[in-house]
Scaffold this motif. Structure first.
Motif, short mmCIF file in Angstrom:
data_model
loop_
_atom_site.label_atom_id
_atom_site.label_comp_id
_atom_site.label_asym_id
_atom_site.label_seq_id
_atom_site.Cartn_x
_atom_site.Cartn_y
_atom_site.Cartn_z
N ARG A 105 0.85 -1.19 0.00
CA ARG A 105 0.00 0.00 0.00
C ARG A 105 0.89 1.24 0.00
O ARG A 105 1.95 1.26 0.62
CB ARG A 105 -0.88 -0.02 1.24
N LEU A 106 0.41 2.29 -0.68
CA LEU A 106 1.02 3.62 -0.58
C LEU A 106 0.02 4.53 0.13
O LEU A 106 -1.19 4.45 -0.12
CB LEU A 106 1.32 4.22 -1.95
N ILE A 107 0.52 5.38 0.99
CA ILE A 107 -0.29 6.38 1.67
C ILE A 107 0.33 7.73 1.38
O ILE A 107 1.55 7.90 1.53
CB ILE A 107 -0.33 6.14 3.20
N CYS A 108 -0.48 8.68 0.95
CA CYS A 108 0.02 10.03 0.67
C CYS A 108 -0.66 11.02 1.60
O CYS A 108 -1.89 11.06 1.69
CB CYS A 108 -0.25 10.40 -0.79
N ARG A 109 0.16 11.81 2.28
CA ARG A 109 -0.33 12.87 3.15
C ARG A 109 0.16 14.19 2.60
O ARG A 109 1.37 14.41 2.50
CB ARG A 109 0.15 12.65 4.58
N SER A 110 -0.79 15.05 2.24
CA SER A 110 -0.45 16.35 1.65
C SER A 110 -0.95 17.47 2.54
O SER A 110 -1.98 17.34 3.20
CB SER A 110 -1.08 16.49 0.27
N ARG A 111 -0.20 18.58 2.52
CA ARG A 111 -0.64 19.74 3.29
C ARG A 111 -0.22 21.01 2.57
O ARG A 111 0.81 21.06 1.89
CB ARG A 111 -0.10 19.73 4.70
N VAL A 112 -1.06 22.02 2.72
CA VAL A 112 -0.76 23.33 2.15
C VAL A 112 0.25 24.02 3.05
O VAL A 112 0.05 24.12 4.26
CB VAL A 112 -2.05 24.17 2.02
N LEU A 113 1.34 24.46 2.46
CA LEU A 113 2.36 25.20 3.21
C LEU A 113 2.10 26.70 3.17
O LEU A 113 2.37 27.41 4.12
CB LEU A 113 3.75 24.91 2.63
N ARG A 114 1.61 27.15 2.01
CA ARG A 114 1.30 28.58 1.84
C ARG A 114 0.07 28.70 0.96
O ARG A 114 0.08 28.27 -0.19
CB ARG A 114 2.46 29.31 1.18
N GLY A 115 -0.97 29.25 1.52
CA GLY A 115 -2.19 29.45 0.76
C GLY A 115 -2.28 30.91 0.33
O GLY A 115 -2.29 31.79 1.17
N GLY A 116 -2.29 31.14 -0.95
CA GLY A 116 -2.44 32.49 -1.47
C GLY A 116 -3.77 32.63 -2.18
O GLY A 116 -4.52 31.66 -2.34
N ARG A 117 -4.07 33.84 -2.63
CA ARG A 117 -5.32 34.09 -3.35
C ARG A 117 -5.34 33.32 -4.66
O ARG A 117 -6.37 32.80 -5.07
CB ARG A 117 -5.47 35.59 -3.60
N GLN A 118 -4.18 33.22 -5.32
CA GLN A 118 -4.12 32.52 -6.60
C GLN A 118 -3.10 31.39 -6.61
O GLN A 118 -3.36 30.33 -7.16
CB GLN A 118 -3.80 33.52 -7.72
N ILE A 119 -1.94 31.59 -6.00
CA ILE A 119 -0.88 30.58 -5.99
C ILE A 119 -0.83 29.92 -4.61
O ILE A 119 -0.81 30.59 -3.58
CB ILE A 119 0.49 31.21 -6.33
N ILE A 120 -0.80 28.60 -4.62
CA ILE A 120 -0.79 27.79 -3.40
C ILE A 120 0.41 26.85 -3.47
O ILE A 120 0.67 26.23 -4.51
CB ILE A 120 -2.09 26.97 -3.28
N ILE A 121 1.15 26.74 -2.38
CA ILE A 121 2.28 25.82 -2.30
C ILE A 121 1.91 24.70 -1.32
O ILE A 121 1.48 24.97 -0.20
CB ILE A 121 3.56 26.52 -1.79
#
Length: 149
Positions: free
Chosen positions: A98-114
């Protein structure tokens, strides 16, 4: 991230996650909260490359798509998320069940998100970090995409 997402929004994103190419890859959504998303895939023979390891393309797809849905959790419902760049480092060959992927937003902008994604390989009940990705996303109002199709 500000606040949590509604149960309805989380349920919608978890169902929406599994459409199209992602359904073909057999990725499944597992958790959604503000700025975070988790997915997993039970490994089948079609997910392996010629040497028996899990294919890097599957891990890259999982990291990118899951990060995109982490982005979806912080934008209004009328926005779509598009990946504009990602870099992935494969830290070890993955071979488990099995693969498990955990993702999180580091920087949320109005248009660009990291966002970042960590892909874990589960073998014999133990998770090991197999890949890490940095993903740059763009939030685009759906009306601006409709004319581009």
């Amino acid at each position: 991230m500000k606040g949590d997402i509604s149960a309805e929004r989380a349920a919608f994103l978890m169902e929406d996650f599994e459409r199209g190419f992602i359904e073909h890859c057999r990725l499944k959504a597992r958790e959604a909260s503000s700025g975070r998303f988790c997915s997993e895939v039970e490994i089948a023979p079609c997910h392996r490359q010629q040497d028996g390891f899990i294919h890097a393309g599957l891990m890259a797809t999982m990291a990118d798509h899951t990060a995109g849905y982490a982005g979806f959790t912080i934008v209004p419902a009328e926005f779509q998320i598009l990946s504009i760049e990602f870099k992935i480092n494969f830290l070890r060959p993955a071979y488990g069940d099995r693969l498990i992927c955990r993702s999180r937003v580091l920087r949320g902008g109005r248009q660009i998100i990291i966002a970042e994604s960590e892909v874990y390989d589960r073998a014999e009940g133990v998770e090991r970090l197999a890949a890490k990705a940095m993903v740059t996303l763009m939030a685009v109002h759906r009306d601006n995409l409709a004319s581009k199709r």
